[in-house]
Write a protein that holds these residues in place. Structure first.
Motif, PDB file in Angstrom:
ATOM      1  N   GLU A 113      24.053  46.219  57.690  1.00  0.00           N
ATOM      2  CA  GLU A 113      23.501  46.682  57.105  1.00  0.00           C
ATOM      3  C   GLU A 113      22.705  46.812  56.327  1.00  0.00           C
ATOM      4  O   GLU A 113      21.908  47.823  56.235  1.00  0.00           O
ATOM      5  CB  GLU A 113      24.446  47.540  56.993  1.00  0.00           C
ATOM      6  N   PRO A 200      27.526  54.939  52.781  1.00  0.00           N
ATOM      7  CA  PRO A 200      28.231  54.212  52.630  1.00  0.00           C
ATOM      8  C   PRO A 200      29.585  54.121  53.138  1.00  0.00           C
ATOM      9  O   PRO A 200      30.587  53.327  53.611  1.00  0.00           O
ATOM     10  CB  PRO A 200      27.931  53.213  51.575  1.00  0.00           C
ATOM     11  N   GLN A 201      30.441  55.034  52.367  1.00  0.00           N
ATOM     12  CA  GLN A 201      31.143  56.212  52.733  1.00  0.00           C
ATOM     13  C   GLN A 201      32.296  55.321  54.631  1.00  0.00           C
ATOM     14  O   GLN A 201      33.207  55.330  54.662  1.00  0.00           O
ATOM     15  CB  GLN A 201      31.996  56.725  51.844  1.00  0.00           C
ATOM     16  N   ARG A 203      30.603  54.331  56.694  1.00  0.00           N
ATOM     17  CA  ARG A 203      30.656  52.448  57.156  1.00  0.00           C
ATOM     18  C   ARG A 203      31.813  52.151  56.989  1.00  0.00           C
ATOM     19  O   ARG A 203      32.221  51.517  57.275  1.00  0.00           O
ATOM     20  CB  ARG A 203      29.211  51.699  56.428  1.00  0.00           C
ATOM     21  N   HIS A 204      32.584  51.737  55.695  1.00  0.00           N
ATOM     22  CA  HIS A 204      33.364  51.677  54.907  1.00  0.00           C
ATOM     23  C   HIS A 204      34.482  52.633  54.037  1.00  0.00           C
ATOM     24  O   HIS A 204      34.469  53.255  53.179  1.00  0.00           O
ATOM     25  CB  HIS A 204      33.055  50.938  53.677  1.00  0.00           C
ATOM     26  N   PRO A 205      35.066  52.989  55.372  1.00  0.00           N
ATOM     27  CA  PRO A 205      36.342  54.653  55.104  1.00  0.00           C
ATOM     28  C   PRO A 205      37.028  53.903  53.895  1.00  0.00           C
ATOM     29  O   PRO A 205      37.474  52.805  53.517  1.00  0.00           O
ATOM     30  CB  PRO A 205      37.088  54.762  56.031  1.00  0.00           C
ATOM     31  N   THR A 207      40.265  53.378  51.783  1.00  0.00           N
ATOM     32  CA  THR A 207      41.607  52.898  51.221  1.00  0.00           C
ATOM     33  C   THR A 207      42.228  54.444  51.896  1.00  0.00           C
ATOM     34  O   THR A 207      43.672  53.862  52.624  1.00  0.00           O
ATOM     35  CB  THR A 207      42.288  52.062  50.832  1.00  0.00           C
ATOM     36  N   ARG A 212      39.921  59.899  52.234  1.00  0.00           N
ATOM     37  CA  ARG A 212      39.452  60.495  53.748  1.00  0.00           C
ATOM     38  C   ARG A 212      39.283  61.894  53.797  1.00  0.00           C
ATOM     39  O   ARG A 212      38.435  62.081  54.542  1.00  0.00           O
ATOM     40  CB  ARG A 212      39.911  59.272  54.883  1.00  0.00           C
ATOM     41  N   CYS A 232      24.219  54.051  63.631  1.00  0.00           N
ATOM     42  CA  CYS A 232      25.169  51.997  64.161  1.00  0.00           C
ATOM     43  C   CYS A 232      24.123  52.345  65.501  1.00  0.00           C
ATOM     44  O   CYS A 232      24.164  51.121  65.991  1.00  0.00           O
ATOM     45  CB  CYS A 232      26.117  53.262  64.747  1.00  0.00           C
ATOM     46  N   GLN A 241      33.329  52.719  65.374  1.00  0.00           N
ATOM     47  CA  GLN A 241      34.028  53.142  63.746  1.00  0.00           C
ATOM     48  C   GLN A 241      33.062  55.411  63.788  1.00  0.00           C
ATOM     49  O   GLN A 241      33.515  55.583  63.297  1.00  0.00           O
ATOM     50  CB  GLN A 241      32.976  52.916  62.542  1.00  0.00           C
ATOM     51  N   ASN A 334      35.990  59.132  45.998  1.00  0.00           N
ATOM     52  CA  ASN A 334      36.124  57.786  47.362  1.00  0.00           C
ATOM     53  C   ASN A 334      37.880  57.971  47.074  1.00  0.00           C
ATOM     54  O   ASN A 334      38.443  58.682  46.023  1.00  0.00           O
ATOM     55  CB  ASN A 334      35.745  56.513  46.180  1.00  0.00           C
TER      56      ASN A 334
END
Length: 334
Positions: A113, A200-201, A203-205, A207, A212, A232, A241, A334
């Motif tokens: 990335e 970025p959120q 890419r990395h959801p 938790t 979400r 991607c 993803q 987040n």
């Protein structure tokens, strides 16, 4: 070119962009005289109307062969004269391991990335070419993200900041001067800012399920998801993803097709700019708080307006400190 190419460029340098883009789309070669004239007068692009240049920029990025077009503009010296801010990353020498891939032309399997911004830019432009931005009716913000996104994110990473406020400040320092010079619409700027912050959120959801879900209901989610899909594809990282996010959207009832979601804040801002306080004005002796007779109001002077003022809202008379003000949408949480 009709007549002397140098004279034509001196009269109007904007056709330089059209000639290069046209040649790249049809796989033509520029005439030697025209090519030399463009190299000699590349700096003339700075004298062109910025509004016209912005229109050409959006066209070049959305109508195919964008990567080849901008590579040709860089080789001719036009890109450095026009968008010098990108020169630092696009001319940067890149060192890669000896194994396959890792060139400007194509991404290699599993590219990271944090790939160099110049490398990511060329690959993202190539992914956008394959995606078909014009055919998919991509927004201007998404179109601009394919060229400026890696550079903006690179500058933010260099700043070492975190969070929405730091990202806004970084983008103000890096992209804002360029956006003002190019006459980028404010709404497009805000949408681009939100899309890049959401990347970025995606890419990395988050938790937490609630976080979400809030992300799914952001007005910029659909464009941000498309940008993530292009990201991607640029890294040849697969679309697993992306499909997971699409499934979450379906479960949450979020539409990913049809007209774009409404942006209530932008509509409110447009009302403020077009005629702030229209609802609070009396008409024909009437006010929102009641019927006015002889200078008196039956229900008090503007009861509804008073409640908005006491609660800290915008003064509907259009004279308050926030009348006509425009603010970007709040950051995704987040």
């Amino acid at each position: 070119a009709i007549g002397d190419p140098g004279k034509r460029i001196d009269e109007d340098p904007v056709p330089i962009l059209r000639a290069v883009h046209f040649a790249c789309r049809l796989d033509f070669k520029l005439e030697t005289g025209l090519e030399e004239a463009i190299k000699d007068r590349a700096v003339c692009i700075q004298d062109a109307s910025q509004a016209r240049l912005y229109i050409e920029l959006v066209k070049m990025l959305s109508r195919g062969r964008a990567r080849a077009t901008f590579q040709s503009l860089m080789q001719l010296g036009v890109l450095d004269a026009w968008l010098p801010e990108l020169g630092d990353i696009l001319h940067e020498e890149i060192e890669w391991p000896a194994q396959g891939g890792g060139t400007h032309e194509e991404a290699s399997r599993g590219e990271p990335e944090d790939a160099p911004a110049g490398h990511a830019t060329w690959n993202l432009l190539g992914a956008a070419d394959r995606h078909g931005m014009a055919a998919k009716k991509a927004s201007e913000a998404l179109i601009l993200a394919t060229l400026f996104g890696p550079w903006i994110l690179h500058r933010f990473a260099e700043s070492g900041g975190q969070g929405w406020g730091a990202f806004q400040a970084s983008m103000e320092r890096s992209f804002r001067p360029l956006a003002l010079r190019m006459s980028v619409p404010r709404a497009t700027y805000a949408q681009l800012q939100e899309q890049l912050f959401m990347l970025p959120q995606l890419r990395h959801p988050p938790t937490r399920t609630q976080a979400r879900r809030r992300l799914l209901h952001r007005a910029a989610f659909r464009d941000a998801l498309t940008l993530f899909e292009l990201d991607c594809a640029a890294r040849d990282a697969g679309d697993e993803q992306v499909e997971e996010w699409r499934e979450r959207a379906r479960e949450a009832g979020v539409r990913l097709d049809g007209p774009p979601p409404s942006r209530g804040r932008e509509r409110a801002g447009a009302r403020d700019r077009d005629g702030a306080g229209r609802r609070g004005r009396g008409r024909g002796g009437r006010s929102r708080g009641g019927r006015s007779r002889g200078g008196r109001s039956r229900g008090g002077e503007g009861r509804g307006r008073g409640r908005r003022q006491e609660s800290g809202g915008r003064d509907s008379s259009g004279t308050g400190p926030e009348a006509g003000a425009w603010t970007p949408p709040p950051p995704p949480k987040n």
